[in-house]
Design a protein around this motif. Structure first.
Motif, PDB file in Angstrom:
ATOM      1  N   UNK A   1       1.080  -0.666  -0.104  1.00 36.73           N
ATOM      2  CA  UNK A   1      -0.319  -0.325  -0.170  1.00 36.73           C
ATOM      3  C   UNK A   1       0.792   1.041  -0.376  1.00 36.73           C
ATOM      4  N   UNK A   2       2.111   1.530   0.765  1.00 32.51           N
ATOM      5  CA  UNK A   2       3.354   2.484   0.311  1.00 32.51           C
ATOM      6  C   UNK A   2       3.173   2.655  -1.202  1.00 32.51           C
ATOM      7  N   UNK A   3       3.126   1.909  -2.304  1.00 33.48           N
ATOM      8  CA  UNK A   3       3.362   1.873  -3.346  1.00 33.48           C
ATOM      9  C   UNK A   3       2.159   2.366  -3.911  1.00 33.48           C
ATOM     10  N   UNK A   4       0.678   2.568  -3.426  1.00 33.97           N
ATOM     11  CA  UNK A   4       0.140   3.057  -3.820  1.00 33.97           C
ATOM     12  C   UNK A   4       0.023   4.718  -2.924  1.00 33.97           C
ATOM     13  N   UNK A   5       0.773   4.793  -2.396  1.00 34.04           N
ATOM     14  CA  UNK A   5       0.974   6.311  -2.020  1.00 34.04           C
ATOM     15  C   UNK A   5       1.729   6.670  -2.370  1.00 34.04           C
ATOM     16  N   UNK A   6       2.917   6.087  -2.763  1.00 36.89           N
ATOM     17  CA  UNK A   6       3.571   7.090  -4.362  1.00 36.89           C
ATOM     18  C   UNK A   6       3.582   6.938  -5.288  1.00 36.89           C
ATOM     19  N   UNK A   7       2.443   6.299  -5.407  1.00 40.92           N
ATOM     20  CA  UNK A   7       2.294   6.458  -7.259  1.00 40.92           C
ATOM     21  C   UNK A   7       1.027   7.924  -6.960  1.00 40.92           C
ATOM     22  N   UNK A   8       0.330   7.884  -5.956  1.00 34.97           N
ATOM     23  CA  UNK A   8      -0.643   8.724  -6.107  1.00 34.97           C
ATOM     24  C   UNK A   8      -0.596  10.462  -5.495  1.00 34.97           C
ATOM     25  N   UNK A   9       1.541  10.632  -4.809  1.00 39.46           N
ATOM     26  CA  UNK A   9       1.722  11.487  -4.835  1.00 39.46           C
ATOM     27  C   UNK A   9       2.460  11.932  -5.618  1.00 39.46           C
ATOM     28  N   UNK A  10       3.323  11.346  -6.414  1.00 36.90           N
ATOM     29  CA  UNK A  10       3.778  10.972  -7.800  1.00 36.90           C
ATOM     30  C   UNK A  10       2.682  11.941  -8.906  1.00 36.90           C
ATOM     31  N   UNK A  11       1.978  11.529  -9.189  1.00 35.23           N
ATOM     32  CA  UNK A  11       0.857  11.553 -10.086  1.00 35.23           C
ATOM     33  C   UNK A  11       0.569  13.534  -9.804  1.00 35.23           C
TER      34      UNK A  11
ATOM     35  N   UNK B   1      -0.534  10.384   1.995  1.00 30.45           N
ATOM     36  CA  UNK B   1      -0.847  10.930   1.228  1.00 30.45           C
ATOM     37  C   UNK B   1      -2.009  10.708   0.669  1.00 30.45           C
ATOM     38  N   UNK B   2      -2.291   9.088   0.965  1.00 30.52           N
ATOM     39  CA  UNK B   2      -3.549   7.878   0.677  1.00 30.52           C
ATOM     40  C   UNK B   2      -4.012   7.892   2.215  1.00 30.52           C
ATOM     41  N   UNK B   3      -5.618   7.436   1.906  1.00 32.03           N
ATOM     42  CA  UNK B   3      -6.073   6.135   2.990  1.00 32.03           C
ATOM     43  C   UNK B   3      -6.985   4.882   1.928  1.00 32.03           C
ATOM     44  N   UNK B   4      -6.135   4.065   2.690  1.00 36.43           N
ATOM     45  CA  UNK B   4      -5.735   2.400   1.798  1.00 36.43           C
ATOM     46  C   UNK B   4      -6.074   1.380   2.502  1.00 36.43           C
ATOM     47  N   UNK B   5      -7.880   0.948   2.337  1.00 35.92           N
ATOM     48  CA  UNK B   5      -8.058   0.816   3.498  1.00 35.92           C
ATOM     49  C   UNK B   5      -9.113  -0.982   2.865  1.00 35.92           C
ATOM     50  N   UNK B   6      -8.428  -1.695   3.631  1.00 37.88           N
ATOM     51  CA  UNK B   6      -8.288  -3.375   2.772  1.00 37.88           C
ATOM     52  C   UNK B   6      -9.012  -4.356   4.187  1.00 37.88           C
ATOM     53  N   UNK B   7     -10.419  -5.166   3.263  1.00 35.27           N
ATOM     54  CA  UNK B   7     -11.200  -5.898   3.913  1.00 35.27           C
ATOM     55  C   UNK B   7     -11.968  -5.527   5.320  1.00 35.27           C
TER      56      UNK B   7
END
Length: 278
Positions: free
Chosen positions: A66-76, A95-101
Protein backbone atom coordinates in the motif's frame (compact mmCIF):
# COMPACT_ATOMS: atom_id res chain seq x y z
CA UNK A 1 -37.07 34.96 -22.49
CA UNK A 2 -34.62 37.37 -20.85
CA UNK A 3 -31.65 35.67 -19.22
CA UNK A 4 -31.62 35.90 -15.44
CA UNK A 5 -28.73 37.94 -14.02
CA UNK A 6 -26.53 36.42 -11.34
CA UNK A 7 -27.75 39.05 -8.89
CA UNK A 8 -31.37 38.10 -9.57
CA UNK A 9 -30.48 34.39 -9.34
CA UNK A 10 -28.90 34.87 -5.91
CA UNK A 11 -31.88 36.84 -4.71
CA UNK A 12 -34.22 34.08 -5.90
CA UNK A 13 -32.14 31.47 -4.04
CA UNK A 14 -32.11 33.59 -0.88
CA UNK A 15 -35.87 34.14 -1.08
CA UNK A 16 -36.50 30.42 -1.40
CA UNK A 17 -34.14 29.68 1.50
CA UNK A 18 -36.01 32.22 3.62
CA UNK A 19 -39.32 30.60 2.69
CA UNK A 20 -38.00 27.23 3.90
CA UNK A 21 -36.57 28.81 7.03
CA UNK A 22 -40.00 30.24 7.87
CA UNK A 23 -41.42 26.73 7.38
CA UNK A 24 -39.06 25.50 10.08
CA UNK A 25 -36.57 23.72 7.82
CA UNK A 26 -32.86 23.55 8.70
CA UNK A 27 -31.35 25.96 6.19
CA UNK A 28 -27.60 26.02 5.42
CA UNK A 29 -25.54 29.11 6.11
CA UNK A 30 -25.23 31.06 2.88
CA UNK A 31 -21.44 30.65 3.05
CA UNK A 32 -21.98 27.02 2.03
CA UNK A 33 -23.46 28.13 -1.30
CA UNK A 34 -20.50 28.27 -3.66
CA UNK A 35 -20.13 31.08 -6.21
CA UNK A 36 -19.63 30.28 -9.94
CA UNK A 37 -15.91 31.18 -9.56
CA UNK A 38 -15.50 28.89 -6.56
CA UNK A 39 -17.33 26.08 -8.33
CA UNK A 40 -14.99 26.43 -11.31
CA UNK A 41 -11.92 26.18 -9.06
CA UNK A 42 -13.33 23.28 -7.04
CA UNK A 43 -14.14 21.43 -10.27
CA UNK A 44 -10.51 21.79 -11.36
CA UNK A 45 -9.37 20.13 -8.12
CA UNK A 46 -12.08 17.47 -8.49
CA UNK A 47 -10.99 16.74 -12.07
CA UNK A 48 -7.39 16.12 -11.01
CA UNK A 49 -8.66 14.01 -8.12
CA UNK A 50 -10.52 11.74 -10.57
CA UNK A 51 -7.41 11.52 -12.77
CA UNK A 52 -5.37 10.40 -9.76
CA UNK A 53 -7.86 7.59 -9.08
CA UNK A 54 -7.73 6.61 -12.76
CA UNK A 55 -3.94 6.39 -12.47
CA UNK A 56 -4.22 4.18 -9.38
CA UNK A 57 -6.76 1.99 -11.18
CA UNK A 58 -4.37 1.43 -14.09
CA UNK A 59 -1.53 0.39 -11.76
CA UNK A 60 -3.01 -1.42 -8.76
CA UNK A 61 -2.29 -5.16 -8.72
CA UNK A 62 -1.68 -8.28 -6.68
CA UNK A 63 1.60 -8.18 -4.77
CA UNK A 64 2.06 -4.44 -4.52
CA UNK A 65 2.17 -2.91 -1.07
CA UNK A 66 0.00 0.00 0.00
CA UNK A 67 3.00 2.34 0.32
CA UNK A 68 3.46 1.87 -3.42
CA UNK A 69 -0.10 3.19 -3.87
CA UNK A 70 0.84 6.18 -1.72
CA UNK A 71 3.91 6.77 -3.88
CA UNK A 72 1.81 6.61 -7.07
CA UNK A 73 -0.71 9.10 -5.69
CA UNK A 74 1.98 11.54 -4.55
CA UNK A 75 3.89 11.35 -7.85
CA UNK A 76 0.87 11.83 -10.12
CA UNK A 77 -0.68 14.56 -7.97
CA UNK A 78 2.43 16.69 -7.61
CA UNK A 79 3.50 16.24 -11.25
CA UNK A 80 0.10 17.63 -12.27
CA UNK A 81 0.12 20.69 -10.07
CA UNK A 82 -1.77 19.42 -7.03
CA UNK A 83 -1.15 18.61 -3.40
CA UNK A 84 -2.30 15.55 -1.45
CA UNK A 85 -4.83 16.85 1.08
CA UNK A 86 -4.51 14.00 3.64
CA UNK A 87 -0.79 14.54 4.27
CA UNK A 88 -0.39 16.27 7.61
CA UNK A 89 -4.14 16.80 8.03
CA UNK A 90 -4.62 16.64 11.81
CA UNK A 91 -1.39 14.66 11.86
CA UNK A 92 -2.26 12.04 9.20
CA UNK A 93 1.11 10.65 8.06
CA UNK A 94 0.46 9.68 4.43
CA UNK A 95 -0.86 11.04 1.11
CA UNK A 96 -3.83 8.69 0.66
CA UNK A 97 -6.02 6.29 2.68
CA UNK A 98 -5.86 2.60 1.76
CA UNK A 99 -8.40 0.43 3.60
CA UNK A 100 -8.43 -3.34 3.06
CA UNK A 101 -11.24 -5.83 3.80
CA UNK A 102 -12.38 -5.19 7.41
CA UNK A 103 -10.74 -1.74 7.46
CA UNK A 104 -13.64 0.67 7.07
CA UNK A 105 -11.60 3.80 6.34
CA UNK A 106 -8.41 5.79 7.10
CA UNK A 107 -6.10 2.85 6.44
CA UNK A 108 -2.48 4.03 6.54
CA UNK A 109 -0.24 2.94 3.64
CA UNK A 110 2.67 0.70 4.62
CA UNK A 111 5.39 -1.32 2.91
CA UNK A 112 4.35 -4.19 5.19
CA UNK A 113 0.81 -4.39 3.78
CA UNK A 114 0.80 -6.34 0.52
CA UNK A 115 -2.29 -6.80 -1.65
CA UNK A 116 -3.28 -10.44 -1.95
CA UNK A 117 -5.55 -12.06 -4.50
CA UNK A 118 -9.05 -11.96 -3.02
CA UNK A 119 -8.64 -8.63 -1.20
CA UNK A 120 -10.95 -5.67 -1.62
CA UNK A 121 -9.44 -2.25 -1.01
CA UNK A 122 -10.78 1.29 -0.80
CA UNK A 123 -8.40 3.95 -2.08
CA UNK A 124 -9.50 7.38 -0.86
CA UNK A 125 -7.88 10.28 -2.70
CA UNK A 126 -8.21 13.96 -1.77
CA UNK A 127 -6.53 16.68 -3.83
CA UNK A 128 -5.78 20.39 -3.41
CA UNK A 129 -5.39 22.62 -6.46
CA UNK A 130 -4.79 26.33 -5.87
CA UNK A 131 -6.32 26.04 -2.40
CA UNK A 132 -9.50 24.23 -3.52
CA UNK A 133 -10.41 20.61 -2.73
CA UNK A 134 -11.47 17.47 -4.57
CA UNK A 135 -12.30 14.17 -2.87
CA UNK A 136 -13.45 10.70 -3.95
CA UNK A 137 -12.70 7.02 -3.35
CA UNK A 138 -13.04 3.74 -5.23
CA UNK A 139 -13.19 0.09 -4.31
CA UNK A 140 -10.78 -2.21 -6.11
CA UNK A 141 -11.12 -6.00 -6.34
CA UNK A 142 -7.67 -7.60 -6.28
CA UNK A 143 -7.16 -10.80 -8.27
CA UNK A 144 -9.73 -13.56 -7.75
CA UNK A 145 -12.32 -12.14 -5.36
CA UNK A 146 -15.06 -14.21 -3.71
CA UNK A 147 -18.68 -13.81 -4.79
CA UNK A 148 -19.51 -12.55 -1.28
CA UNK A 149 -17.01 -9.71 -1.57
CA UNK A 150 -18.06 -8.91 -5.12
CA UNK A 151 -21.66 -8.62 -3.96
CA UNK A 152 -20.68 -6.31 -1.09
CA UNK A 153 -18.85 -3.99 -3.48
CA UNK A 154 -21.73 -4.09 -5.99
CA UNK A 155 -24.37 -3.21 -3.40
CA UNK A 156 -22.18 -0.43 -1.98
CA UNK A 157 -21.92 1.12 -5.46
CA UNK A 158 -25.70 0.81 -5.81
CA UNK A 159 -26.18 2.53 -2.45
CA UNK A 160 -24.02 5.44 -3.58
CA UNK A 161 -25.94 5.74 -6.86
CA UNK A 162 -29.27 5.81 -5.04
CA UNK A 163 -27.95 8.34 -2.53
CA UNK A 164 -26.87 10.68 -5.34
CA UNK A 165 -30.22 10.29 -7.10
CA UNK A 166 -31.92 11.29 -3.84
CA UNK A 167 -29.79 14.45 -3.53
CA UNK A 168 -32.22 16.83 -5.20
CA UNK A 169 -32.30 20.64 -4.99
CA UNK A 170 -34.68 21.78 -2.24
CA UNK A 171 -34.74 18.25 -0.86
CA UNK A 172 -33.12 17.20 2.41
CA UNK A 173 -29.99 15.51 3.70
CA UNK A 174 -32.21 12.85 5.25
CA UNK A 175 -33.41 11.83 1.77
CA UNK A 176 -29.86 10.68 0.97
CA UNK A 177 -29.45 8.55 4.08
CA UNK A 178 -32.94 7.07 3.69
CA UNK A 179 -32.20 5.88 0.13
CA UNK A 180 -28.81 4.40 1.08
CA UNK A 181 -29.87 2.64 4.27
CA UNK A 182 -33.04 1.19 2.73
CA UNK A 183 -31.06 -0.47 -0.07
CA UNK A 184 -28.29 -1.70 2.23
CA UNK A 185 -30.70 -3.20 4.76
CA UNK A 186 -32.78 -4.78 2.01
CA UNK A 187 -29.65 -6.62 0.89
CA UNK A 188 -28.76 -7.79 4.40
CA UNK A 189 -26.00 -5.28 5.13
CA UNK A 190 -25.58 -2.60 7.79
CA UNK A 191 -24.56 1.06 7.38
CA UNK A 192 -21.85 2.73 9.45
CA UNK A 193 -23.49 5.60 11.33
CA UNK A 194 -20.55 7.15 13.17
CA UNK A 195 -18.96 8.40 9.94
CA UNK A 196 -20.42 10.13 6.90
CA UNK A 197 -19.96 12.46 3.99
CA UNK A 198 -19.12 16.12 4.37
CA UNK A 199 -19.12 19.50 2.75
CA UNK A 200 -15.93 20.23 0.83
CA UNK A 201 -14.40 22.75 -1.55
CA UNK A 202 -12.96 25.73 0.27
CA UNK A 203 -11.82 23.47 3.13
CA UNK A 204 -11.19 19.73 3.39
CA UNK A 205 -14.14 19.23 5.72
CA UNK A 206 -17.07 21.66 5.86
CA UNK A 207 -20.70 21.48 6.84
CA UNK A 208 -22.97 19.66 6.30
CA UNK A 209 -22.39 16.23 7.81
CA UNK A 210 -23.97 13.77 5.37
CA UNK A 211 -25.31 10.77 7.25
CA UNK A 212 -25.83 7.56 5.29
CA UNK A 213 -28.88 6.68 7.36
CA UNK A 214 -31.83 9.00 7.65
CA UNK A 215 -35.49 9.78 7.28
CA UNK A 216 -36.95 11.40 4.17
CA UNK A 217 -37.88 15.03 4.55
CA UNK A 218 -35.55 15.65 7.49
CA UNK A 219 -32.15 17.24 8.00
CA UNK A 220 -30.54 20.21 6.30
CA UNK A 221 -32.11 21.66 3.15
CA UNK A 222 -30.18 20.96 -0.07
CA UNK A 223 -29.63 24.24 -1.93
CA UNK A 224 -28.12 24.74 -5.41
CA UNK A 225 -24.44 25.63 -5.03
CA UNK A 226 -23.73 23.23 -2.16
CA UNK A 227 -20.84 20.81 -2.67
CA UNK A 228 -20.34 17.72 -0.52
CA UNK A 229 -19.35 14.07 -0.58
CA UNK A 230 -21.56 11.02 -0.35
CA UNK A 231 -19.48 8.02 0.77
CA UNK A 232 -21.49 5.15 2.25
CA UNK A 233 -19.60 2.61 4.35
CA UNK A 234 -21.47 -0.69 4.11
CA UNK A 235 -20.70 -3.60 6.46
CA UNK A 236 -21.36 -7.31 6.16
CA UNK A 237 -21.97 -7.57 9.90
CA UNK A 238 -22.91 -4.96 12.46
CA UNK A 239 -22.46 -1.20 11.88
CA UNK A 240 -20.20 -0.92 14.92
CA UNK A 241 -16.62 0.22 14.38
CA UNK A 242 -13.44 0.58 16.42
CA UNK A 243 -10.39 2.79 15.97
CA UNK A 244 -6.84 1.45 15.88
CA UNK A 245 -5.42 2.15 19.33
CA UNK A 246 -1.86 2.22 18.03
CA UNK A 247 -2.04 4.57 15.05
CA UNK A 248 -5.17 6.46 16.16
CA UNK A 249 -6.53 6.62 12.61
CA UNK A 250 -7.57 3.34 11.00
CA UNK A 251 -11.18 2.39 11.62
CA UNK A 252 -12.17 -1.30 11.56
CA UNK A 253 -15.44 -3.17 11.77
CA UNK A 254 -15.88 -4.21 15.40
CA UNK A 255 -16.77 -7.78 14.45
CA UNK A 256 -13.90 -8.15 11.96
CA UNK A 257 -16.23 -8.66 8.98
CA UNK A 258 -15.76 -6.96 5.62
CA UNK A 259 -16.68 -3.38 4.81
CA UNK A 260 -16.83 -1.46 1.52
CA UNK A 261 -16.99 2.24 0.72
CA UNK A 262 -17.34 4.30 -2.45
CA UNK A 263 -17.23 8.10 -2.48
CA UNK A 264 -18.25 10.74 -5.01
CA UNK A 265 -18.06 14.52 -4.70
CA UNK A 266 -21.25 16.20 -5.88
CA UNK A 267 -22.56 19.66 -6.68
CA UNK A 268 -26.22 20.44 -6.09
CA UNK A 269 -27.55 22.13 -9.23
CA UNK A 270 -30.99 23.50 -10.02
CA UNK A 271 -31.87 20.34 -11.94
CA UNK A 272 -30.23 17.67 -9.75
CA UNK A 273 -26.85 16.54 -8.49
CA UNK A 274 -23.72 16.73 -10.67
CA UNK A 275 -20.89 14.30 -9.92
CA UNK A 276 -17.65 16.29 -10.07
CA UNK A 277 -15.18 13.69 -8.70
CA UNK A 278 -15.54 9.92 -8.69
Amino acid sequence: MEKESYKDYIQRIKDKMEYHKQKGDIVPDFSLIKTPWQIQQIKAAAKLNTEVLNFVQSNIKVGMNTQEIDDLVYKFTTENGGKCAPYGYEGFPKNVCTSINEEVCHGIPSRLKKLKSGDIINVDVSTIVQGYYGDASRMFEIGEVSEERKRLVKVTKECLKLGIEAAKPWGYIGDIGAAISEHAHKNGYSVVTKLGGHGIGLEFHEEPFVSHVGTKGTGMLLVPGMIFTIEPMINVGTPDVVIDKYNGWTIYTKDGKDSAQVEHQILICEDGAEIISY
